[in-house]
Design an enzyme around this catalytic site. Structure first.
Site: not given
Ligand code: NAG
Ligand code: NAG
Ligand code: NAG
Length: 329
Positions: A186, A257
């Site tokens: 991320e 995710e």
């Protein structure tokens, strides 16, 4: 007597031959195109679940993995926890809950695939995002940036893990279960704070990873401009709506995710998410975004033992995931 002995020898021989056949590892080719991951020439629609090895005890691993398998999971996804493995520079620890090799081998023993998210910055609501605290004392270091001291240690640890997996024959290209590896985590969320040092760092990280030559694809989650051949993937609750899609027509659509619940911090309520709502989002991701790989984050959250949790986190991690803290359905 003689006949009995012969029979026993034959039986022994058969058993030994069967054991050799089971142990004989067959290299598996993992590639991809715009439609899906391709494993040994076959397109795959894969369902995956996150289980972090240090958030449970090794005696729990077989049953957690088998319950995930019963739940329809094909792939187990885990981060790699740098500060557990290298508490002092160059001093490694892979014992007990840190025994990542045993964990991956258990996944293999149950006939599942693995996705290894090396980071080595992982966030993961884990203390210091997985960085060993000694990194802090490296002169001139700036984390997660185009910074020589940082890149040295990041490459050093990433190489250590990749070499460990290779030495145990754990990549699919060697007959092992690992079909994907992740570099960084991320990063795009934070990239702007590094100004002009951000983009070259992303390019360096991708190139460094690819050059480690694992024989299986690399991914970067939440990084829209992941450099080729690294696949950009989506994290979130509603990737069926939010994902901009792969950044090349030759890359498949992957959701790394999908938050089954959420981590809980002190003083706040547990976050519940209904199975119906999640199933709707998964269906949308497949229908609208050409999704062919979906990971449930977490499938089993487990326990933040000792002082391993990030600030404000309670010791129980994603207790409302399909398997609760203790591994119960
Ligand atoms: C990592 O760095 C150490 C020195 O701190 C060195 O001994 C080791 O060979 C390096 N490992 C890799 C894989 O580069
Ligand atoms: C899904 O695949 C179709 C056909 O290949 C393509 O036209 C479309 O743009 C893809 N959608 C996304 C979101 O990638
Ligand atoms: C943007 C965002 O909320 N990212 C989160 C994704 O999930 C991981 C694990 O739960 C968190 O660490 C991130 O903060």
């Amino acid at each position: 007597m003689k006949i009995q002995l012969m029979w026993r020898n034959t039986a022994t021989l058969i058993v030994v031959m069967m054991m050799v056949m089971v142990m004989m590892t067959v290299a598996v080719n993992v590639t991809y195109d715009g439609r899906s991951l391709i494993i040994d020439g076959q397109r795959k629609m894969l369902f995956s679940g996150s289980i972090h090895y240090p958030r449970s005890t090794p005696d729990m691993w077989p049953s957690l993995i088998s319950k995930a398998k019963e739940g329809g999971i094909d792939v187990i996804e885990t981060y790699v926890f740098w500060n557990l493995h290298e508490p002092q520079p160059g001093q490694y620890d892979f014992s007990g809950r840190r025994d990542i090799v045993a964990f991956i081998k258990q996944i293999q023993a149950q006939g599942l695939y693995a996705c290894l998210r090396i980071g080595p910055y992982i966030e993961a609501e884990w203390t210091y995002g997985g960085f060993p605290f000694w990194l802090h004392d490296v002169p001139g270091i700036v984390y997660r940036s185009d910074n020589e001291p940082f890149k040295f240690y990041m490459q050093n640890f990433t190489t250590k893990i990749v070499n460990l997996m290779k030495s145990e024959g754990l990549y699919a290209s060697q007959g092992g279960p690992i079909i994907l590896s992740q570099i960084e985590n991320e990063y795009q969320n934070k990239e702007k704070s590094f100004g002009e040092k951000g983009p070259p760092y992303v390019r360096w990280a991708a190139k460094m990873a690819v050059e480690l030559d694992t024989g299986v694809p690399w991914i970067m989650c939440k990084q829209d401009d992941a450099p080729d051949p690294v696949i950009n993937t989506c994290n979130g609750r509603t990737c069926g709506e939010t994902f901009k899609g792969p950044n090349s027509p030759n890359k498949p659509s992957i959701w790394t995710e999908n938050w089954t619940s959420f981590y809980q911090v002190y003083g706040e309520n547990a976050v519940k998410r209904s199975a119906e709502e999640m199933a709707y989002q998964v269906a949308l991701f497949i229908a609208r975004k050409n999704g062919t790989y979906i990971n449930y984050y977490m499938y089993h959250g487990g326990t933040n033992f000792g002082r391993s949790a990030a600030e404000f986190m309670i010791t129980s991690y994603y207790d409302l995931a399909p398997l609760d803290e203790y591994g119960k359905l």
